[in-house]
Scaffold this motif. Structure first.
Motif, mmCIF file in Angstrom:
data_model
loop_
_atom_site.group_PDB
_atom_site.id
_atom_site.type_symbol
_atom_site.label_atom_id
_atom_site.label_comp_id
_atom_site.label_asym_id
_atom_site.label_seq_id
_atom_site.Cartn_x
_atom_site.Cartn_y
_atom_site.Cartn_z
ATOM 1 N N ARG A 6 28.425 22.198 94.476
ATOM 2 C CA ARG A 6 27.963 22.333 95.850
ATOM 3 C C ARG A 6 28.270 21.118 96.748
ATOM 4 O O ARG A 6 28.593 21.070 97.928
ATOM 5 C CB ARG A 6 26.596 22.741 95.970
ATOM 6 N N SER B 155 30.379 25.317 104.131
ATOM 7 C CA SER B 155 31.601 26.211 104.242
ATOM 8 C C SER B 155 31.617 27.216 105.482
ATOM 9 O O SER B 155 32.670 27.712 105.636
ATOM 10 C CB SER B 155 31.354 27.121 102.903
ATOM 11 N N ASN B 156 30.356 27.081 106.015
ATOM 12 C CA ASN B 156 30.454 28.059 107.476
ATOM 13 C C ASN B 156 30.946 27.065 108.446
ATOM 14 O O ASN B 156 30.231 26.274 109.047
ATOM 15 C CB ASN B 156 29.296 28.660 107.873
ATOM 16 N N LYS B 157 32.240 27.193 108.785
ATOM 17 C CA LYS B 157 32.996 26.043 109.598
ATOM 18 C C LYS B 157 32.273 26.171 111.045
ATOM 19 O O LYS B 157 32.315 25.369 111.766
ATOM 20 C CB LYS B 157 34.590 26.159 109.732
ATOM 21 N N ASN C 266 34.493 20.347 102.707
ATOM 22 C CA ASN C 266 34.359 20.946 103.832
ATOM 23 C C ASN C 266 34.364 20.103 105.244
ATOM 24 O O ASN C 266 34.795 20.186 106.103
ATOM 25 C CB ASN C 266 33.411 21.997 103.915
ATOM 26 N N ALA D 235 32.004 20.545 97.476
ATOM 27 C CA ALA D 235 32.431 21.384 98.293
ATOM 28 C C ALA D 235 31.946 20.921 99.933
ATOM 29 O O ALA D 235 32.885 21.195 100.675
ATOM 30 C CB ALA D 235 31.861 22.843 98.073
ATOM 31 N N ALA D 236 30.652 20.307 99.715
ATOM 32 C CA ALA D 236 30.309 19.881 101.170
ATOM 33 C C ALA D 236 31.155 18.590 101.551
ATOM 34 O O ALA D 236 31.502 18.883 102.741
ATOM 35 C CB ALA D 236 28.844 19.614 101.013
ATOM 36 N N ASP E 184 26.626 23.930 101.726
ATOM 37 C CA ASP E 184 27.884 23.448 101.282
ATOM 38 C C ASP E 184 28.795 23.223 102.517
ATOM 39 O O ASP E 184 30.161 22.771 102.227
ATOM 40 C CB ASP E 184 28.563 24.082 100.044
#
Length: 105
Positions: free
Chosen positions: A32, A93-95, A39, A35-36, A91
């Motif tokens: 996570r 992931s929601n742009k 992103n 990924a953060a 993380d």
């Protein structure tokens, strides 16, 4: 003879933009956390290229730094500048949520 510096002018697109100062709090190199960071870097390169600074703080190495920004969960992104301070947990992931949270959407 002394030269005077000319003041910087605003560009045609608008006023001078501030550098966005970001702190990403993580706890080790978990999937996570990695990924953060990936992103966040991708979003910054796509939308504010050259106008951001990312500081990654690993709370496993420096847990005392969590209290400064009142970090309760990781990964947490804190936008320090420009004011007001904003926080995004997860993380990243929601742009769309990330861009709105950073106020660059």
């Amino acid at each position: 003879m002394e030269k005077t510096k000319k003041p910087r002018k605003a560009s045609k697109s608008g006023p001078l933009e501030e550098i966005i100062h970001l702190r990403l709090y993580v706890a080790g190199q978990t999937p996570r956390s990695l990924a953060a960071l990936a992103n966040l870097k991708q979003a910054c390169q796509e939308h504010v290229l050259g106008k951001y600074k990312i500081e990654v703080i690993d709370l496993l190495l420096k847990p005392q730094l969590a209290s400064g920004d009142q970090i309760l969960a990781v990964p947490t992104l804190v936008r320090r500048l420009p004011q007001p301070i904003r926080k995004i947990i997860g993380d990243l992931s929601n742009k769309e949520k990330l861009l709105v949270g950073l106020n660059i959407a």
